[in-house]
Design an enzyme around this catalytic site. Structure first.
Site, PDB file in Angstrom:
ATOM      1  N   HIS A 274     -19.860  13.656  -1.659  1.00 28.38           N
ATOM      2  CA  HIS A 274     -20.496  12.608  -0.899  1.00 28.38           C
ATOM      3  C   HIS A 274     -22.005  12.468  -1.063  1.00 28.38           C
ATOM      4  O   HIS A 274     -22.656  13.488  -1.155  1.00 28.38           O
ATOM      5  CB  HIS A 274     -20.266  12.385   0.443  1.00 28.38           C
ATOM      6  CG  HIS A 274     -20.648  11.229   1.399  1.00 28.38           C
ATOM      7  ND1 HIS A 274     -20.058  10.137   1.282  1.00 28.38           N
ATOM      8  CD2 HIS A 274     -21.682  11.254   1.897  1.00 28.38           C
ATOM      9  CE1 HIS A 274     -20.785   9.391   1.971  1.00 28.38           C
ATOM     10  NE2 HIS A 274     -21.825   9.892   2.373  1.00 28.38           N
TER      11      HIS A 274
ATOM     12  N   ARG B 219       0.769  -1.138   0.117  1.00 24.48           N
ATOM     13  CA  ARG B 219       0.086   0.099  -0.059  1.00 24.48           C
ATOM     14  C   ARG B 219       0.790   1.254  -0.016  1.00 24.48           C
ATOM     15  O   ARG B 219       0.536   2.090  -0.558  1.00 24.48           O
ATOM     16  CB  ARG B 219      -0.759   0.005   1.257  1.00 24.48           C
ATOM     17  CG  ARG B 219      -2.015   1.100   0.997  1.00 24.48           C
ATOM     18  CD  ARG B 219      -3.061   0.333   0.092  1.00 24.48           C
ATOM     19  NE  ARG B 219      -3.963   1.205  -0.210  1.00 24.48           N
ATOM     20  CZ  ARG B 219      -5.134   1.283  -0.940  1.00 24.48           C
ATOM     21  NH1 ARG B 219      -5.412  -0.205  -1.772  1.00 24.48           N
ATOM     22  NH2 ARG B 219      -6.027   2.112  -1.162  1.00 24.48           N
TER      23      ARG B 219
ATOM     24  N   ASP C 111     -10.211  16.078   4.814  1.00 16.87           N
ATOM     25  CA  ASP C 111      -9.043  16.130   5.889  1.00 16.87           C
ATOM     26  C   ASP C 111      -8.689  14.513   6.253  1.00 16.87           C
ATOM     27  O   ASP C 111      -8.923  13.788   5.592  1.00 16.87           O
ATOM     28  CB  ASP C 111      -9.549  16.945   7.088  1.00 16.87           C
ATOM     29  CG  ASP C 111     -10.602  16.128   7.871  1.00 16.87           C
ATOM     30  OD1 ASP C 111     -11.113  15.015   7.460  1.00 16.87           O
ATOM     31  OD2 ASP C 111     -11.371  16.921   8.716  1.00 16.87           O
TER      32      ASP C 111
ATOM     33  N   ASP D  20     -15.046  11.566   5.610  1.00 15.67           N
ATOM     34  CA  ASP D  20     -16.287  12.676   5.352  1.00 15.67           C
ATOM     35  C   ASP D  20     -16.241  13.445   6.466  1.00 15.67           C
ATOM     36  O   ASP D  20     -17.375  13.758   6.751  1.00 15.67           O
ATOM     37  CB  ASP D  20     -17.418  11.755   5.216  1.00 15.67           C
ATOM     38  CG  ASP D  20     -17.454  10.766   3.920  1.00 15.67           C
ATOM     39  OD1 ASP D  20     -16.652  11.012   3.154  1.00 15.67           O
ATOM     40  OD2 ASP D  20     -17.822   9.514   4.168  1.00 15.67           O
TER      41      ASP D  20
END
Ligand code: GAR
Length: 207
Positions: A110, A66, A147, A151
């Site tokens: 979103h 990752r 940030d 969400d």
């Protein structure tokens, strides 16, 4: 000119809304300089290609770890010399280093009225399934800065949409896209491109 990179994972209808809004002049002062997908089969990549926008796939599957993927993603983003990163259905956790490098320069769409139906596990159709399961009568979409949380960043714009008797998650998803997402995401980009936003005590306001 605001240099925008759009990050996508799927169909790219929000990307299309941004492309169309730039073409029609609904978004001004903006150039889409690149599209990045984590999924090589994302139709969004074809939408970008059709419009002559540079597009690239960076898939976690092509990296040993990752950390290496995160590094490659940030490198790719940096190469576009973007002023703003737009997450338009990008279903990858944004590496912390990228959030630091692009503080208040990453926005996300979103498909709910945050703080309802958001956070880990709430994405795509799952959001609409949860809203119908709860029986809420008003849903909608939110554009927010990104940030370190999921969400949790400062809210830029929201738009409400009514739930109707007989809605399925798919029908509701489509209505939220048509009546909210495809409208407020381009609007938010235009506001940023024209320096119309200010952040006061962590809250975003139109100047
Ligand atoms: C959109 O509904 C977007 O709001 C959602 O994924 C969909 C992507 O559609 N994003 C999230 O759920 C992020 N948490 P698109 O590829 O057609 O734009």
């Amino acid at each position: 000119m605001l240099r925008v990179v759009v990050l996508v994972s799927g169909g790219g209808t929000n990307l299309q809304a941004i492309i169309d809004a730039v073409s029609s002049g609904t978004i001004t002062n903006t150039e889409i300089v690149g599209v990045i997908s984590n999924n090589k089969n994302a139709y969004a990549l074809e939408r970008a290609a059709k419009h002559g926008i540079k597009n690239v796939c960076i898939s976690p599957k092509d990296f040993a770890s990752r950390a290496e993927f995160n590094e490659a993603l940030l490198d790719t983003v940096n190469q576009f010399e973007a002023d703003l990163l737009v997450l338009a259905g990008f279903l990858v956790v944004i590496p912390e280093k990228m959030i630091e490098s692009y503080r208040n320069r990453i926005i996300n769409i979103h498909p709910s009225l945050i703080p309802s139906f958001c956070g880990t596990g709430f994405y795509g159709l799952k959001v609409h399934e949860a809203a119908l399961e709860k029986g809420v009568k008003v849903v909608g979409a939110t554009v927010h800065f990104v940030d370190e949380g999921t969400d949790t960043g400062a809210i830029i714009m929201q738009k409400a949409v009514g739930v109707q008797k007989g809605d399925t998650p798919e029908i509701l998803q489509r209505r939220v896209m048509e009546q909210a997402e495809w409208i407020i995401l381009p609007q938010a980009i235009d506001l940023i491109a024209n320096d119309k936003l200010e952040i006061i005590d962590g809250k975003v306001w139109i100047k």
